[in-house]
Every structure is written in C-alpha cells, then in structure tokens.
Design an enzyme around this catalytic site. Structure first.
Site, PDB file in Angstrom:
ATOM      1  N   ASP A 127       0.789  -1.282  -0.141  1.00 45.10           N
ATOM      2  CA  ASP A 127       0.090  -0.097   0.158  1.00 45.10           C
ATOM      3  C   ASP A 127       0.919   1.179   0.084  1.00 45.10           C
ATOM      4  O   ASP A 127       2.063   1.414   0.467  1.00 45.10           O
ATOM      5  CB  ASP A 127      -0.825  -0.076   1.178  1.00 45.10           C
ATOM      6  CG  ASP A 127      -1.910  -1.041   1.224  1.00 45.10           C
ATOM      7  OD1 ASP A 127      -2.090  -1.727   0.322  1.00 45.10           O
ATOM      8  OD2 ASP A 127      -2.247  -1.424   2.305  1.00 45.10           O
ATOM      9  N   PHE A 128       0.157   2.402  -0.346  1.00 48.42           N
ATOM     10  CA  PHE A 128       1.073   3.810  -0.620  1.00 48.42           C
ATOM     11  C   PHE A 128       1.454   3.887   1.119  1.00 48.42           C
ATOM     12  O   PHE A 128       2.455   4.448   1.101  1.00 48.42           O
ATOM     13  CB  PHE A 128      -0.079   4.604  -0.659  1.00 48.42           C
ATOM     14  CG  PHE A 128       0.370   6.213  -0.843  1.00 48.42           C
ATOM     15  CD1 PHE A 128       1.063   6.719  -1.829  1.00 48.42           C
ATOM     16  CD2 PHE A 128       0.008   7.131   0.104  1.00 48.42           C
ATOM     17  CE1 PHE A 128       1.757   7.774  -2.074  1.00 48.42           C
ATOM     18  CE2 PHE A 128       0.691   8.350  -0.025  1.00 48.42           C
ATOM     19  CZ  PHE A 128       1.468   8.785  -1.005  1.00 48.42           C
TER      20      PHE A 128
END
Length: 254
Positions: A110-111
């Site tokens: 994920d970011f």
C-alpha cells in the site's frame, strides 16, 4: 501460416519471461487477440514459439529478455507499487530508474506501507510467488494501540472473517508492548509481527481492523527469505545474489 511447434516455449511463458506481463495476464492478452506471431494473430493458448519467431503485442514488437533481473527494494511510505500513476505520485519504478531493463513489482504494498518488495522481469517466477497455492510467506511488523488481547491474537492465528471470506491462519507474535511511535496521548502502542502467505488487498490492515485493532503503521520486514534489514534503508534497492535467486525459484518449484 503460423503452425504450432513440437519444440519451443509456450507463448504466454515467453511473454512473461520478456517482462510483458505475468503469465496469467499474458494468457488474457492472447485470448483477447492482442498477440501476433510472425504477423499472424494468436488467440488460443498452447501455441509454442521458437527463438526465430517475431512476437508483437498490440502491434509493438516484444524484445525478448536474454537476462533475467531480480531486485529487492525497501519501499518507503508515500510511493505507490505501480509502473505508472495518472495522479503523478512517485512509483517504485522511479526509485529504480537506473536499472537497465524494465522490471515489475511482485505483488503490492500500500501507499502507506513500507518494506520488502521484489521487482523482476521473470514473469513465471512472479506469477508463482503471488499465487497463494505456493505458500510463500510474507512477514509484517505491525504497530497498533495496545495492549492486544489474547482473544484477538487467537482470532488472527486461526483466521479472520473478512468481506471476501476467511483468511488463512496467520503466525502472530508480540515484539514489544510500547513503541517510540507513540502518538496516542500516552497510551501504549504494541508492536507485533504477523506472517501470512496470502496476498489480498490491504489484508493485514483489514485483519487487524476486524479484531478491533486498527493498524497505525505497517512495514513488511520479510518476503520469503528476503529481508531489507538494516543494510537497505528506505528507498534503496539491491540486486539479488545467485544464491538468493536459486532459493527463491526453488521454493516455488522452478
């Protein structure tokens, strides 16, 4: 007219090895009629090609990769696991801009998640590493507001019911009861390590949210036997050794 060969490699495998796509995606490209061999569209699986054959995808020649490349990146927070981003955010490929060939991330982080990320142009290996049937383990260090109850730990270890079904049992261990990453007004933050072999979207975050402990910070500390450790700071990467590549391929039957 192009004819199937008794020798040679399957077209989808060649596309994967060339870094065009994973084997599964390569099969979808073929079935969609987007691949041609020597000027003839191939829309069925099983076609074999030799080194002399000219392959195109969407009319663009496929450059076969004579060498396979493997890199371990310590992905920092704030970088997306993608080859491009329409919003202009930095991608993991921006961090590998001096790598001589096009490589692709194996799975996603994920970011807001940091840690171990493998990138390669070995499409067959990437396909197997991402497939849950091969059981490749990923270990995450998780920061949550503690203390985490015994029942929550047991639920994680036995499998958690999410909206897309039950997760497989996870390995969960306590690392520390209190962390320096303390932004909860004096309340202790507990650090745990969780090991899974599935790869669902935001799986670890959803698992902990499901048992009542939203994740505050998440770092993947190990992918299979690979770990950034202290030698690979966030944003840095290195090529895998021959021994690491051999072990990685061996663990998925290659």
């Amino acid at each position: 007219m192009v004819q199937d060969k008794d020798s040679g490699e399957r077209l989808q495998k060649v596309l994967a090895q060339a870094g065009v796509a994973s084997r599964r995606h390569a099969e979808q490209l073929i079935l969609a009629g987007r691949v041609s061999v020597n000027g003839v569209k191939i829309a069925v699986l099983g076609h074999k090609v030799g080194i002399e054959d000219h392959i195109e995808v969407d009319g663009k020649p496929v450059e076969r990769s004579e060498r396979l490349h493997y890199y371990l990146l310590n992905k920092p927070v704030g970088v997306i696991t993608s080859v491009s981003d329409p919003q202009g955010r930095p991608t993991v490929l921006d961090l590998l801009n001096d790598v001589p060939v096009r490589v692709y991330p194996v799975g996603r982080l994920d970011f807001d998640t940091s840690g171990a990320l493998l990138l390669t142009n070995d499409g067959e290996l990437a396909h197997r590493l991402m497939h849950p049937s091969y059981g490749v383990e990923k270990t995450y260090r998780v920061w949550v507001q503690g203390p985490v109850g015994i029942n929550a730990l047991e639920n994680l270890r036995q499998g958690v019911l999410l909206e897309d079904g039950n997760t497989a049992p996870a390995k969960v261990e306590r690392v520390s009861g209190v962390s320096k990453f303390n932004k909860t007004k004096g309340k202790p933050l507990e650090i745990l390590e969780v090991t899974i072999h599935e790869g669902r979207n935001r799986q670890v975050r959803r698992m902990f949210a499901a048992v009542g402990y939203p994740v505050l910070k998440l770092d993947r500390v190990r992918f299979g036997h690979l770990s950034p450790g202290n030698a690979l700071p966030p944003g840095a990467y290195r090529a895998l050794s021959k021994e690491e590549i051999k072990e990685l391929r061996s663990c998925v039957g290659l």
